[in-house]
Design an enzyme around this catalytic site. Structure first.
Site, short mmCIF file in Angstrom:
data_model
loop_
_atom_site.label_atom_id
_atom_site.label_comp_id
_atom_site.label_asym_id
_atom_site.label_seq_id
_atom_site.Cartn_x
_atom_site.Cartn_y
_atom_site.Cartn_z
N HIS A 123 0.85 -1.20 0.00
CA HIS A 123 0.00 0.00 0.00
C HIS A 123 0.89 1.24 0.00
O HIS A 123 2.12 1.13 0.02
CB HIS A 123 -1.02 -0.03 1.15
N HIS B 138 3.94 1.57 2.41
CA HIS B 138 5.21 0.93 2.04
C HIS B 138 5.96 1.79 1.03
O HIS B 138 7.17 1.99 1.11
CB HIS B 138 4.97 -0.44 1.38
N CYS C 62 0.38 -12.62 19.44
CA CYS C 62 -0.44 -12.28 18.27
C CYS C 62 0.30 -12.74 17.02
O CYS C 62 1.42 -12.27 16.75
CB CYS C 62 -0.71 -10.77 18.18
N CYS D 74 0.94 -9.87 14.52
CA CYS D 74 2.10 -9.02 14.84
C CYS D 74 3.38 -9.83 14.91
O CYS D 74 4.47 -9.27 14.90
CB CYS D 74 1.92 -8.33 16.19
N CYS E 292 -5.86 -8.62 20.01
CA CYS E 292 -4.77 -7.68 19.76
C CYS E 292 -5.36 -6.32 19.40
O CYS E 292 -6.27 -6.23 18.58
CB CYS E 292 -3.90 -8.20 18.60
N HIS F 194 -4.75 -5.79 15.57
CA HIS F 194 -5.40 -6.66 14.60
C HIS F 194 -6.86 -6.98 14.91
O HIS F 194 -7.56 -7.55 14.08
CB HIS F 194 -4.62 -7.98 14.46
N LYS G 263 -5.21 5.65 10.16
CA LYS G 263 -3.90 5.15 9.77
C LYS G 263 -4.04 4.16 8.62
O LYS G 263 -4.92 3.32 8.61
CB LYS G 263 -3.26 4.44 10.97
N LYS H 46 -3.54 -2.44 6.12
CA LYS H 46 -4.28 -3.45 5.39
C LYS H 46 -5.45 -3.96 6.20
O LYS H 46 -6.50 -4.27 5.68
CB LYS H 46 -3.36 -4.61 5.03
ZN LIG Z 1 -1.53 -8.04 16.33
#
Ligand SMILES: [Zn+2]
Length: 523
Positions: free
Chosen positions: A20, A23, A129, A132, A154, A157, A304, A307
């Site tokens: 995205h 990056h 997680c 992560c 998390c 996520h 923010k 994805k």
């Molecule tokens: Zn996470």
């Protein structure tokens, strides 16, 4: 590090991510800095690459019916290398954590830490997680909602974490807290910008735990050299790319000439780079990085870029319409590097039109067209300079020096703003001098020549100064100006010294008009 070495890195892409604009933003910033240093006579080296180990990649590969290496190969070729082309990155190296040069030398590093007594065996129980690839403290978890109501999830996520209990190898990171704090105190530039430095310092002042650096419940990773039933924790593995790509363990001479590096990272992974990584290097007796610079978030609609939040915008959605130069210019100019910044299609379109097309592109077209029309394409010799001409020449030097100083502190946005003073002054100069009026009167021939001579020189200075940011457009302009040698070989820190060719040639519009902009829908 040899004199003039400028080794700069981006974080390596986690292969499972979908590329995205976040990056691409990091890549462009690092690329602009690398190009600038390369054109300042430094031995610049830009490293990027991919992070390919870990449980999540193993699971996804299995779900897709391929081996994890096949899965990574596919993503490297179809997603990540194309991303670099999309935004025109001139990286010097691309490392994959599945490269032999990485795996073998990461093991050497680990064995060295083990031999020196920095690693011990312990028990770990904690929430993990997989998204992560990180153990979570309870403060990092929130109550789940919807399908996950009643579970801890998390915070990043919004998915449930797993309670893991493992025998692990641990890195005695806690032993390095004092040395890390001394590093931040003695070298304030080590972590920048200031807000990032403050956050890292207060984190370390609260005390450091030791770090679990191995996993034994799956095997997609680098084997722990003294115990092959364990693989190395993915972050520990990934961070080592910065030295294994530079020759660590295999080419001491190369390593000595490149290291230490400047690391450009998103602020979400600042602690890995500014705490864990220097502690690892201290344990190994290797010099810490030159700098860890944490850039801000890209916000889209106030949220923010991520994805998992479905706000991802593929860089090609922008470049297909505006081109790679506009992508690079927009993100470097509109966002103060180091701060959060908002992306909007409206702002991108407005800046494309007013700054690139009307400001710079139109200036280039007009000046070259006038040299073709009034001088048959021959760049005229100047007569006596007036104060107005000398003011342009002074601005060429002033903005070159200012931009060079700003780049030294990674203030890319300020460097561009400085260069744009020359764009604006040259446009004002043309308006004021009215070469089209001078051309009507044979008595003002010398004045016309001097004005066009001055304008052409200013344009060439702009081509050199802007080449690290918008290499495609400035390359076309350089060719049209008949500049001597390749544009990439011109000294950007002495841009005003360029020598022009004898003749100009026609220039196609550098930033063509975009008739209608269709905002791609989210989904
Ligand atoms: Zn996470």
């Amino acid at each position: 590090m040899s004199a003039g070495s400028f080794y700069i890195t981006t974080p390596i892409f986690y292969v499972n991510d979908v590329p995205h604009i976040g990056h691409a933003y990091t890549e462009v910033a690092a690329d602009v800095l690398a190009r600038w240093h390369r054109q300042s006579g430094d031995d610049a080296w830009l490293l990027t690459g991919t992070d390919e180990h870990g449980q999540k990649i193993l699971r996804t590969a299995i779900a897709n019916g391929v081996t994890p290496k096949e899965w990574a190969d596919r993503l490297v070729e179809t997603a990540w290398k194309p991303l670099l082309q999309t935004v025109n990155i001139a990286n010097d190296d691309f490392i994959r954590t599945t490269d032999e040069r990485h795996e073998v030398n990461a093991q050497k590093f680990l064995q060295h830490l083990h031999d020196e007594g920095h690693i011990y065996t312990g028990e770990y129980e904690g929430y993990y997680c997989v998204g992560c690839e990180e153990y979570k403290q309870t403060g990092d978890l929130v109550d789940g909602t919807g399908d996950y109501a009643g579970q801890l999830v998390c915070a990043i996520h919004s998915k449930p974490v797993e309670l893991l209990h493992e025998k692990n190898y641990f890195f005695k990171m806690s032993a390095f807290a004092d040395r890390l704090l001394a590093l931040y105190e003695e070298n304030p530039d080590f972590v920048q910008p200031e807000a990032a430095r403050n956050e890292v310092m207060s984190f370390v002042k609260r005390g450091l735990s030791d770090l679990s650096i191995s996993r034994s419940s799956f095997d997609w990773g680098i084997k722990v050299p003294w115990d092959e039933s364990h693989v190395v924790y993915v972050w520990f593995d990934a961070l080592l790319n910065y030295i294994t790509a530079a020759g660590y363990g295999q080419n001491d001479e190369e390593f000595a000439s490149r290291w230490p590096a400047t690391h450009i990272v998103g602020k979400d992974i600042l602690r890995f780079h500014a705490v864990i990584w220097p502690a690892m290097l201290m344990a190994a007796g290797i010099e810490v990085p030159k700098q860890v610079f944490g850039h801000g978030w890209l916000l889209v609609g106030g949220e923010k870029m991520s994805k998992s939040k479905l706000t991802g915008i593929a860089p090609s959605q922008i470049t297909d319409t505006f081109g790679s130069d506009a992508f690079r210019y927009y993100f470097m100019r509109a966002i103060s590097f180091g701060q959060d910044g908002s992306f909007s299609w409206e702002d991108l379109s407005a800046r494309y039109q007013s700054e690139l097309a009307n400001g710079f592109g139109n200036l280039a077209s007009r000046v070259i067209a006038m040299v073709v029309r009034y001088c048959d394409g021959t760049v005229p010799a100047a007569g006596a300079f007036t104060a107005d001409d000398l003011a342009i020449q002074a601005t060429e030097r002033r903005v070159t020096d200012a931009a060079t100083s700003f780049i030294a502190t990674l203030a890319i946005h300020d460097a561009l703003a400085s260069v744009w003073q020359l764009v604006d002054e040259l446009n004002g100069y043309i308006t004021l001098q009215e070469p089209w009026a001078l051309a009507k009167n044979p008595d003002s021939r010398e004045r016309l020549d001097t004005v066009l001579h001055t304008a052409v020189h200013g344009l060439g200075t702009l081509a050199v100064l802007l080449s690290p940011v918008i290499p495609v457009a400035t390359g076309k302009l350089w060719t049209a100006l008949g500049g001597d040698g390749a544009l990439a070989d011109q000294r950007v820190d002495r841009a005003w010294e360029w020598t022009g060719g004898a003749r100009v040639s026609a220039l196609e519009p550098l930033f063509p008009r975009i008739e209608s902009i269709v905002e791609p829908s989210d989904g």
